[in-house]
Design a protein around this motif. Sequence first.
Motif, mmCIF file in Angstrom:
data_model
loop_
_atom_site.group_PDB
_atom_site.id
_atom_site.type_symbol
_atom_site.label_atom_id
_atom_site.label_comp_id
_atom_site.label_asym_id
_atom_site.label_seq_id
_atom_site.Cartn_x
_atom_site.Cartn_y
_atom_site.Cartn_z
ATOM 1 N N THR A 137 0.911 -1.287 -0.417
ATOM 2 C CA THR A 137 0.089 0.322 -0.038
ATOM 3 C C THR A 137 0.596 0.745 -0.251
ATOM 4 O O THR A 137 0.876 1.779 -0.656
ATOM 5 C CB THR A 137 -1.126 0.007 1.281
ATOM 6 N N ARG A 138 1.718 1.564 0.880
ATOM 7 C CA ARG A 138 2.722 1.868 0.610
ATOM 8 C C ARG A 138 3.801 2.603 -0.464
ATOM 9 O O ARG A 138 3.983 3.888 -0.969
ATOM 10 C CB ARG A 138 3.784 2.540 1.945
ATOM 11 N N LEU A 139 3.534 1.704 -1.149
ATOM 12 C CA LEU A 139 4.134 1.335 -2.138
ATOM 13 C C LEU A 139 3.548 2.088 -3.510
ATOM 14 O O LEU A 139 4.139 3.335 -3.882
ATOM 15 C CB LEU A 139 5.315 0.815 -2.981
ATOM 16 N N VAL A 140 2.760 1.985 -3.565
ATOM 17 C CA VAL A 140 1.712 2.236 -4.739
ATOM 18 C C VAL A 140 1.213 3.810 -4.534
ATOM 19 O O VAL A 140 1.451 4.258 -5.621
ATOM 20 C CB VAL A 140 0.636 1.780 -5.204
ATOM 21 N N GLY A 141 1.065 4.094 -3.117
ATOM 22 C CA GLY A 141 1.032 5.132 -2.694
ATOM 23 C C GLY A 141 2.056 6.461 -2.794
ATOM 24 O O GLY A 141 1.961 7.463 -2.956
#
Length: 405
Positions: A258-262
Amino acid sequence: MATDIKDTAHAVDAAAVMRLLPVRPRLLALGEPTHGEDALLDLRNELFRQLVEQEGYRTIAIESDCMRGLVVDDYVTSGTGTLDEAMEHGFSHGWGTSAANRELVRWMRAHNVRADNEGRPASERLRFAGFDGPLEITDAASPRQALTALHGYLAARVDADPLPCTARTLDRLLGTDDRWTDPAAMTDPARSVGRSAEAGRLRLLADDLVALLDEQTPHLITATSWDDWDRACLYGRTATGLLRYHHWMADTSPARMTRLVGARDRMMAHNLLAVAARGPALVHANNSHLQRAKSTMRMWEGPVEWWSAGALVSARLGAEYAFVATALGTIRHQGVNTPPPDTLEGLLYALPEDRCVIDVPGLATALGNPRPAPRVSPWFGYAPLDPAHLAGIDGIVFVKDVPRS
């Protein structure tokens, strides 16, 4: 219902798109539900030409590496290099092999030169931008190029005392680029260098360099030019964004993907806001990066959801951001055949036009409630339009059949 839906369809051109919008947007985002189809890119090119000629648009920004995009921008604005070199070095994700992308770059350069072989004034030149980070699905670039370019820009224009480090220090901390680009790090956080002591030190130095760039803005835009300073800002955004992305690649918590795509879409959003500062631009990317609704995707670590670049930019720009989604009927060469008649695409497929612009508020009224069933794609490379997202869409470009490129 069919008659009402038919009344919402109009011929595809820039004027029809503009009539759907309350104001001329600073960023007109045209989404696509799949990548790599030249028929959709040809349509994008056609709309961009009309926006240039009829609406005064001067920039196109696509879902490609922002650093590589500088190569294309240099070619179309000043003739640096050749068309072949721009296509080979100016795109990521394999977009440089597309005939439609090649035609776009060729036309932009020809437009900037004019028939009399004299270059247009800077205010009239067409500009090209990649707005994605230097990222692929399987890996992320080393921050070396962006970080050293930012340091070099500052070192040549400000006193040495405020600089937080030397170029030699950056080189030592960066090490070899293959440490950063190991594809195995995407699925194995232990292979990432993103939380090493060197990476932590680089994040602090990058932050200090960006702060110095901000603090010295009045001097820098006078000593060089606004365009040079703007490019240095891109270096800063890219360096800090990549270091943040690598930091999360090394994470082992459930929030990792989630943090990577965000983080990726945050980089996209900041690049788009910088593009918007130049003036009106057409933006082209996957629907999921441009929509106002939360984006979702199922990955090997499970489902993830995040706010897309479009959602982030829309929150900042309001009506100056517009999102027109592309929907389609068939991609038969990929096994995507005639859509079921009870889906949104199936209802649009029954229209007589091969392609059309759809007035979404009128369509929503015609559909009523409940909304049609979501279409299920038999091919992972195509994402149907979610009928639940209609309220956040300003218009739809519908293409009935996508032929093989």
